[in-house]
Design an enzyme around this catalytic site. Sequence first.
Site, PDB file in Angstrom:
ATOM      1  N   GLU A  20       0.836  -1.214   0.000  1.00  0.00           N
ATOM      2  CA  GLU A  20       0.000   0.000   0.000  1.00  0.00           C
ATOM      3  C   GLU A  20       0.860   1.248   0.000  1.00  0.00           C
ATOM      4  O   GLU A  20       2.023   1.233   0.359  1.00  0.00           O
ATOM      5  CB  GLU A  20      -0.944   0.020   1.197  1.00  0.00           C
ATOM      6  CG  GLU A  20      -0.355  -0.418   2.533  1.00  0.00           C
ATOM      7  CD  GLU A  20       0.771   0.415   3.054  1.00  0.00           C
ATOM      8  OE1 GLU A  20       0.694   1.660   2.949  1.00  0.00           O
ATOM      9  OE2 GLU A  20       1.737  -0.148   3.589  1.00  0.00           O
ATOM     10  N   GLU A  25       4.446  -0.510   2.063  1.00  0.00           N
ATOM     11  CA  GLU A  25       4.635  -0.703   0.621  1.00  0.00           C
ATOM     12  C   GLU A  25       4.494  -2.169   0.190  1.00  0.00           C
ATOM     13  O   GLU A  25       4.328  -2.446  -0.980  1.00  0.00           O
ATOM     14  CB  GLU A  25       6.015  -0.223   0.144  1.00  0.00           C
ATOM     15  CG  GLU A  25       6.310   1.229   0.344  1.00  0.00           C
ATOM     16  CD  GLU A  25       7.685   1.640  -0.185  1.00  0.00           C
ATOM     17  OE1 GLU A  25       8.400   0.767  -0.750  1.00  0.00           O
ATOM     18  OE2 GLU A  25       8.055   2.810  -0.018  1.00  0.00           O
TER      19      GLU A  25
END
Length: 348
Positions: free
Chosen positions: A173, A316
């Site tokens: 994300e 991430e």
Amino acid sequence: MTIEEMIARIGPLDEAAMAEAAKHADQLTKPPGSLGRLEAVACQAAGITGDKIPALDRKAVIVMAGDHGVCAEGVSAFPAEVTGLMVANFLNGGAAVNVFARHAGADVVCVDIGVDADVNHPRLVSRKVRRGTANMAQGPAMSREEAMAAIRVGYDIVGELVDEGYRLFATGEMGIGNTTPSSAMLAVLAGLDVSAAVGRGTGIDEERLKHKQEIVRRAIAINKPDASDPLDVLAKVGGLEIAGLVGVILGAAARRCPVVIDGFISTAAALAASRLAPQSAAYMIPSHLSNEQGHAAALEAIGLAPMIQLDLRLGEGTGAALCFLLVEAALKMMREMATFESAGIPGA
């Protein structure tokens, strides 16, 4: 497709395949159970796929990106504009998750599900539901319909990737401020006090941490999310990329593919997915325990124990990408390791 239809497609693990995998693991040239979690992951992968030793060579980290209106409250050390800039970095291959994914032989699939900017790139998967959420400290982050649309984005993308031959997924994300909605979701879904759920995110100081906690308390008080209705929680105090990851998890489970869960934000999504569809937890492989306060509690609320602890707090999908290597090692153990019989060694 409705959320009920998505959930109905998630079946139990294949117990027969798991038993075959466990029997094979016990025949390998080692004391039974001596490779611990690697053996457990190998058996879990067998149960998920229905194959004693599955081939999960094509791997993808799905990075969902979205902005958050609550950033207007000063909850992050970085300005909201960084979300779009980091998306460009992902697409150009320069972020940490790109490096670790390349190391693991995986692809990064970056999805604009709610970035408050126009990002143009040939490799971008553009599925924008809206340009960022609203400020949850003043009202709902999004409507119930928008939260459902975001779940559907994640669910459909997994289906498209499965059709291309991908069989192992990870959650990633990007969204400046997204530890704030993740903390609010955790506090509501796990029944935690806000002070136990809210951490420092990108590295805020003590004064801003207290302010962030107050913002989360205010958002919960104003919106009154219903802990028994995960979709209500997602809509009122969640985020577009978080809802997208819920869809990724449900989509992977529905298509009998393992999904490696990354850090705090990803685990907040996993918690929501597990409350929507308790059977989806069996398809999750928890990667690591991050330094973000609340992550351990979120994992515990699902019933997951992390594979590694490296003091990561980047997000991430970085920890999940590294965990791909452990999943691959577990499957190689099953495929390449000699048995007592093939090695001519008397078994125990």
